[in-house]
Design a protein around this motif. Structure first.
Motif, PDB file in Angstrom:
ATOM      1  N   GLY A 275       0.816  -1.210   0.000  1.00  0.00           N
ATOM      2  CA  GLY A 275       0.000   0.000   0.000  1.00  0.00           C
ATOM      3  C   GLY A 275       0.846   1.255   0.000  1.00  0.00           C
ATOM      4  O   GLY A 275       0.488   2.275  -0.608  1.00  0.00           O
TER       5      GLY A 275
ATOM      6  N   PRO B 156      -7.302  -9.080  -1.474  1.00  0.00           N
ATOM      7  CA  PRO B 156      -6.554  -7.893  -1.062  1.00  0.00           C
ATOM      8  C   PRO B 156      -5.243  -7.712  -1.827  1.00  0.00           C
ATOM      9  O   PRO B 156      -4.873  -6.596  -2.160  1.00  0.00           O
ATOM     10  CB  PRO B 156      -6.304  -8.147   0.431  1.00  0.00           C
ATOM     11  CG  PRO B 156      -7.476  -8.959   0.851  1.00  0.00           C
ATOM     12  CD  PRO B 156      -7.782  -9.853  -0.325  1.00  0.00           C
TER      13      PRO B 156
ATOM     14  N   MET C  50     -12.200   0.672  -8.184  1.00  0.00           N
ATOM     15  CA  MET C  50     -12.854  -0.062  -9.261  1.00  0.00           C
ATOM     16  C   MET C  50     -11.913  -1.086  -9.896  1.00  0.00           C
ATOM     17  O   MET C  50     -12.319  -2.185 -10.246  1.00  0.00           O
ATOM     18  CB  MET C  50     -13.341   0.903 -10.343  1.00  0.00           C
ATOM     19  CG  MET C  50     -14.502   1.768  -9.907  1.00  0.00           C
ATOM     20  SD  MET C  50     -15.960   0.790  -9.539  1.00  0.00           S
ATOM     21  CE  MET C  50     -16.495   0.409 -11.207  1.00  0.00           C
TER      22      MET C  50
ATOM     23  N   THR D  93      -4.455  -4.611  -4.143  1.00  0.00           N
ATOM     24  CA  THR D  93      -3.325  -3.722  -3.884  1.00  0.00           C
ATOM     25  C   THR D  93      -2.446  -3.592  -5.124  1.00  0.00           C
ATOM     26  O   THR D  93      -1.981  -2.500  -5.471  1.00  0.00           O
ATOM     27  CB  THR D  93      -2.527  -4.237  -2.671  1.00  0.00           C
ATOM     28  OG1 THR D  93      -3.454  -4.579  -1.625  1.00  0.00           O
ATOM     29  CG2 THR D  93      -1.596  -3.199  -2.142  1.00  0.00           C
TER      30      THR D  93
ATOM     31  N   ASP E  96      -4.225  -1.378  -7.351  1.00  0.00           N
ATOM     32  CA  ASP E  96      -4.068   0.005  -6.875  1.00  0.00           C
ATOM     33  C   ASP E  96      -2.865   0.637  -7.538  1.00  0.00           C
ATOM     34  O   ASP E  96      -2.930   1.765  -8.064  1.00  0.00           O
ATOM     35  CB  ASP E  96      -3.780  -0.002  -5.356  1.00  0.00           C
ATOM     36  CG  ASP E  96      -5.016   0.296  -4.542  1.00  0.00           C
ATOM     37  OD1 ASP E  96      -6.124   0.184  -5.092  1.00  0.00           O
ATOM     38  OD2 ASP E  96      -4.875   0.624  -3.348  1.00  0.00           O
TER      39      ASP E  96
ATOM     40  N   GLY F  39       1.541   5.014  -2.313  1.00  0.00           N
ATOM     41  CA  GLY F  39       1.885   6.350  -1.810  1.00  0.00           C
ATOM     42  C   GLY F  39       3.115   6.892  -2.510  1.00  0.00           C
ATOM     43  O   GLY F  39       3.187   8.082  -2.866  1.00  0.00           O
TER      44      GLY F  39
ATOM     45  N   MET G 118      -9.155   9.567  -7.531  1.00  0.00           N
ATOM     46  CA  MET G 118      -8.163   8.555  -7.211  1.00  0.00           C
ATOM     47  C   MET G 118      -8.756   7.334  -6.501  1.00  0.00           C
ATOM     48  O   MET G 118      -8.529   6.199  -6.945  1.00  0.00           O
ATOM     49  CB  MET G 118      -7.077   9.183  -6.340  1.00  0.00           C
ATOM     50  CG  MET G 118      -5.683   8.877  -6.759  1.00  0.00           C
ATOM     51  SD  MET G 118      -4.529   9.951  -5.863  1.00  0.00           S
ATOM     52  CE  MET G 118      -4.814   9.477  -4.164  1.00  0.00           C
ATOM     53  N   PRO G 119      -9.523   7.521  -5.416  1.00  0.00           N
ATOM     54  CA  PRO G 119     -10.048   6.319  -4.725  1.00  0.00           C
ATOM     55  C   PRO G 119     -10.990   5.521  -5.616  1.00  0.00           C
ATOM     56  O   PRO G 119     -10.976   4.298  -5.584  1.00  0.00           O
ATOM     57  CB  PRO G 119     -10.814   6.884  -3.525  1.00  0.00           C
ATOM     58  CG  PRO G 119     -10.523   8.324  -3.444  1.00  0.00           C
ATOM     59  CD  PRO G 119      -9.938   8.774  -4.739  1.00  0.00           C
TER      60      PRO G 119
END
Lengths: 327, 327
Positions: free
Chosen positions: B171, B301, B201, B305, B308, B175, B195-196
């Protein structure tokens, strides 16, 4: 044979009428003869059931036990009277639980008056267990029901899209929160660096709790004692996980950005969001279960998205509060 | 009786030796007598197996079929010679597939030479199916194995924490990406609003694909034809979902922010990330499966990630490229 008179996914709709029942006043020889005459074309006959003079289910013998009996025995004397049976309107998931506990290959289905209506065989239960696990996974991952390798592309896309559109709108709410805190973000852009991590971690712990609840409900009854024990446990898990991750993140943020205040805001926010995310992942499916909705409706992506919103509110709330110190 | 000489979670370690086998040269009367003498204390005897003069498995009869035969029959003449059996070292998941397909309550386990070594009963398979589904869900949600309602708090937290710490570091990579594009973000803070949603999605569609693959592998063999069909299907799904969501987001972004260029950057990014996220959620578990790792290790997850990171790279990459137009 599938029966459609009974409720969807209940024992009544699952049972077959391929069973053999005989009066419990018969003797062994009569029972064997009756079985020989009546078993043709019936699959999976592993038990023979007995009914009393009122035609109500009164006993059971496995074919093996029947074979091992001598012809002098009376059925009444050797049959098992302690019969495991299922009611007609039981949910198929509950029926599967009974099969798991009892190690039987078939269980009779009995109506309110005690008459045998049919039998459920273990091979149907295997399919149910598969199907329920597929449904749980489909719901947890918001991938919709019944997508396998052979689902047509348009159908697969159509089944997945509604969930994604819902999640799209929920995701935009997160954007709205960021927009509301635009001023805070403009003043300390570094806050954005930790945003995905905090939102992601809150979602991850929530998904973990969801999985524990959804799969736990497959085998557990949910009473007050169980529920409160689970909630206290998950609170503890949230605190433990929160403190551990907060310490790690405090160190990383301090080394990376070099600001004690920012490190504090990030790690304190993570502590709060992990505790709240863990509890949300536990409480949301429990509430749905109590409302008789399938708890797996509280899908992982939904919990993740709800936790996104909660975590951003907490993060920017705490950051705005400490803004003067951050600058 | 659990046997530990054989591989973990194989048919060899799952089978019991509670079975009855008899020479196929016997007659029915001898078989019934043999059964009566040997069945005491053995649970779940639903079949009797026959062996030939070399002691190799040669036939099978259900107890019911034995009961229905007349004593004049020879076992050899009535036994089923087309026997479904399992090898000793088969993975228990594969054994469960055979039980699902064949509707049998017990299947013999046979070694390479054709000697019967044991029998697997359907009630053990029920437990396996449950356990495998729990494992799949545990892995998909990265909640670790074997957490139920009764797991002690410290143990539950300890099992979940390692996954979360890994995800914490992944995560933070997100950043790092944002930090790299700090300049872009400072110039157009509105980019942060979406961004989120974009990251979320991309993760959501990846989790959906993951679920389809992991559950599909429970019942499917993965050959070249199946794999390429699946990949093409998921590519289509990604495009269909991507185009649909991009149109919705284009409208919302335009109404909200009022910039055609920003709307384009957001919706074009979403289109790209949804296609890539869908494919990542399909390909990563397939590769793990080919490498003989449990594909469920590619947890939701984790895919979320990874997605992401991919989505932020694409989003900020596209935004930076169009920056001159955005300003």
């Amino acid at each position: 044979m599938v029966n459609n008179v009974y409720g969807h996914e209940t024992t009544g709709s699952l049972m077959t009428t391929d069973y053999v029942a005989i009066s419990d006043t018969s003797n062994i020889e009569e029972a064997v003869q009756y079985l020989r005459d009546n078993v043709q074309g019936k699959k999976h006959i592993h038990y023979i059931y007995m009914v009393n003079e009122e035609e109500k289910l009164s006993g059971v013998l496995s074919i093996r036990e029947l074979l091992l009996s001598t012809n002098d025995n009376l059925i009444k004397d050797i049959m098992k009277k302690n019969i495991i049976s299922l009611p007609l309107d039981l949910d198929q998931e509950e029926a599967a639980k009974v099969f798991r506990d009892k190690d039987l290959v078939a269980i009779p289905v009995v109506n309110d008056e005690g008459y045998i209506e049919g039998v459920i065989h273990v091979d149907d239960i295997i399919d149910i267990i598969h199907q329920e696990a597929d449904e749980d996974i489909g719901m947890i991952t918001a991938s919709g029901k019944e997508i396998d390798f052979h689902t047509q592309p348009l159908k697969a896309a159509g089944r997945r899209l509604p969930w994604l559109v819902i999640l799209l709108f929920v995701g935009l709410v997160s954007g709205g929160i960021i927009a509301r805190f635009e001023e805070t973000l403009e003043q300390v852009v570094a806050l954005a660096f930790f945003m995905p991590m905090i939102a992601g971690m809150t979602g991850n712990t929530g998904t973990q709790s969801l999985a524990v609840v959804v799969r736990g409900l497959v085998s557990e009854k949910l009473d007050f004692k169980n529920t409160s024990k689970l909630l206290v446990r998950e609170l503890f898990v949230g605190i433990f996980i929160g403190v551990s991750c907060a310490i790690i993140v405090w160190l990383i943020a301090y080394v990376w950005i070099g600001s004690i205040t920012l490190s504090f805001v990030v790690s304190f926010s993570l502590l709060c969001t992990l505790i709240i995310g863990t509890l949300a992942g536990t409480i949301i499916p429990l509430i749905l279960y109590k409302l008789k909705a399938d708890p797996a409706i509280a899908s992982g992506p939904l919990i993740t998205t709800i936790n996104d919103i909660l975590s951003l509110l907490i993060y920017f709330g705490i950051a705005t509060f400490f803004l003067n110190n951050l600058l």
